[in-house]
Design a protein around this motif. Structure first.
Motif, PDB file in Angstrom:
ATOM      1  N   ASP A 176       0.874  -1.178   0.000  1.00 12.98           N
ATOM      2  CA  ASP A 176       0.000   0.000   0.000  1.00 12.98           C
ATOM      3  C   ASP A 176       0.913   1.231   0.000  1.00 12.98           C
ATOM      4  O   ASP A 176       1.326   1.717   1.044  1.00 12.98           O
ATOM      5  N   ARG A 177       1.218   1.724  -1.210  1.00  7.88           N
ATOM      6  CA  ARG A 177       2.175   2.827  -1.317  1.00  7.88           C
ATOM      7  C   ARG A 177       1.966   3.587  -2.622  1.00  7.88           C
ATOM      8  O   ARG A 177       1.263   3.132  -3.524  1.00  7.88           O
ATOM      9  N   VAL A 178       2.607   4.758  -2.688  1.00 14.66           N
ATOM     10  CA  VAL A 178       2.516   5.600  -3.883  1.00 14.66           C
ATOM     11  C   VAL A 178       3.908   6.083  -4.280  1.00 14.66           C
ATOM     12  O   VAL A 178       4.785   6.276  -3.430  1.00 14.66           O
ATOM     13  N   ASP A 239       5.112   4.868   1.755  1.00 16.79           N
ATOM     14  CA  ASP A 239       4.002   4.100   2.329  1.00 16.79           C
ATOM     15  C   ASP A 239       2.794   5.018   2.524  1.00 16.79           C
ATOM     16  O   ASP A 239       2.928   6.159   2.983  1.00 16.79           O
ATOM     17  N   TRP A 240       1.634   4.487   2.179  1.00 14.58           N
ATOM     18  CA  TRP A 240       0.404   5.275   2.282  1.00 14.58           C
ATOM     19  C   TRP A 240       0.194   5.783   3.709  1.00 14.58           C
ATOM     20  O   TRP A 240      -0.232   6.925   3.925  1.00 14.58           O
ATOM     21  N   GLN A 248      -3.529  12.370   1.446  1.00 14.81           N
ATOM     22  CA  GLN A 248      -4.209  11.127   1.091  1.00 14.81           C
ATOM     23  C   GLN A 248      -5.532  11.420   0.380  1.00 14.81           C
ATOM     24  O   GLN A 248      -5.864  10.778  -0.622  1.00 14.81           O
ATOM     25  N   ASP A 252      -6.350  10.322  -3.429  1.00 14.25           N
ATOM     26  CA  ASP A 252      -7.469   9.409  -3.654  1.00 14.25           C
ATOM     27  C   ASP A 252      -8.266   9.774  -4.897  1.00 14.25           C
ATOM     28  O   ASP A 252      -8.905   8.919  -5.515  1.00 14.25           O
ATOM     29  N   ARG A 281       0.537   4.113  -8.267  1.00 13.11           N
ATOM     30  CA  ARG A 281      -0.008   3.708  -6.966  1.00 13.11           C
ATOM     31  C   ARG A 281      -0.133   2.202  -6.919  1.00 13.11           C
ATOM     32  O   ARG A 281      -0.547   1.567  -7.894  1.00 13.11           O
ATOM     33  N   THR A 283      -1.627  -1.164  -4.661  1.00 10.21           N
ATOM     34  CA  THR A 283      -2.501  -1.647  -3.604  1.00 10.21           C
ATOM     35  C   THR A 283      -2.020  -3.027  -3.184  1.00 10.21           C
ATOM     36  O   THR A 283      -1.455  -3.764  -4.003  1.00 10.21           O
TER      37      THR A 283
END
Length: 326
Positions: A176-178, A239-240, A248, A252, A281, A283
């Protein structure tokens, strides 16, 4: 007595002449032979001047001598490589025309929304004249032509890609990161020449240039005051859970490739304006072989390119005869 004085003056003049000649010979001493070319100590000293000053300031005694010698060897090796590559370029008759350089500069300027004056100002900030930039661009493009010929032979077999995936499956688990790129400007630079309102306008102007086709990465190099400016603002993967809630919420609503509006945040008691580009991104979950394949091909291709490049440079050294005399 008069004759003795004359004799001593002649002796001192001769000694000074010999000393001067010896110094000149030392400076012009050959430190490497590359085919029919030579690299002199004077050339090496000029190339290493800035690095030498740093070492002289940070080291003393034996450690200083060792660091200086190590640094000189590294620079000399690069200079030898540059000469070898130029010789191969000449042998293969590779060249880049002025028209090709003009086209590349025009494309780059349009891509980044820069007119002639903007281009000149940008080069001035980088410490280059247009003539110097053209010279560097010509050299770079010619080397790219040479390396492209060498890299055409590199192919990664499907079975190698599959084997790498099977051995490194855990590395391709999605998290879960960008992946972000950012442009940062201080909201209050602390100088009288710019007000906070002018800083906000500057940030909005940068965002407008990007919207009209300017490269985000180039705008980051030109204007960002963040730590990753020279890397095109690349903040890599984050990390998100490490992101602010406000960021965030913005991310989104974004798709990969989107660029945010100008945002303001405070950190360490200092206010900043921020523009964010969402590169990618992830997931959580397992990656399939097809998802991982492009990345694996990139990894293995890079490994093969580096190996082939080392082999190729070794072949060049043997072809042109290289002797180091440092």
């Amino acid at each position: 007595m008069k004759n003795l004085i004359v004799f001593l003056c002649l002796l001192l003049a001769t000694a000074a002449s010999v000393s001067s000649t010896s110094a000149a010979e030392l400076v012009n001493r050959i430190v490497a032979v590359v085919g029919t070319d030579v690299i002199t100590l004077a050339e090496l000293e000029e190339a290493t001047r800035a690095e030498k000053q740093k070492i002289m300031q940070n080291y003393q005694g034996r450690a200083q001598r060792e660091e200086l010698f190590k640094m000189q060897k590294e620079y000399l090796d690069r200079m030898i490589t540059d000469r070898l590559i130029q010789k191969e370029i000449d042998r293969q008759g590779l060249s880049v025309s002025d028209e090709q350089i003009d086209q590349r500069i025009e494309e780059w300027s349009k891509q980044n929304g820069l007119g002639p004056e903007d281009m000149k100002a940008y080069l001035d900030r980088q410490g280059f004249t247009l003539e110097k930039y053209r010279e560097m661009l010509k050299s770079s493009l010619t080397v790219q032509l040479l390396l492209a010929r060498m890299e055409k032979q590199i192919v990664v077999p499907e079975e190698k890609v599959r084997a790498y995936f099977d051995e490194h499956k855990d590395e391709f688990e999605r998290k879960d990161r960008v992946h972000l790129k950012t442009i940062l400007l201080r909201a209050d630079p602390g100088v009288e020449t710019e007000t906070p309102d002018e800083r906000r306008s500057k940030a909005e102007n940068i965002r407008a240039k990007i919207e009209h086709g300017a490269s985000f990465e180039t705008m980051a190099v030109q204007f960002s005051e963040g730590p990753n400016a020279m890397a095109g603002g690349d903040a890599s993967w984050i990390d998100w859970s490490a992101l602010d809630k406000e960021l965030q919420q913005v991310l989104d609503k974004m798709e990969p490739g989107d660029v945010s509006s100008v945002m303001q945040f405070e950190r360490g008691g200092e206010k900043w304006y921020q523009i964010v580009k969402l590169v990618e991104r992830e997931t959580p979950g397992e990656s399939s072989f097809e998802d991982a394949k492009p990345k694996i091909v990139e990894i293995l291709s890079l490994q093969r390119r580096e190996t082939r490049k080392e082999e190729w440079l070794k072949e060049l050294r043997e072809s042109y005869f290289v002797k180091v005399k440092l």
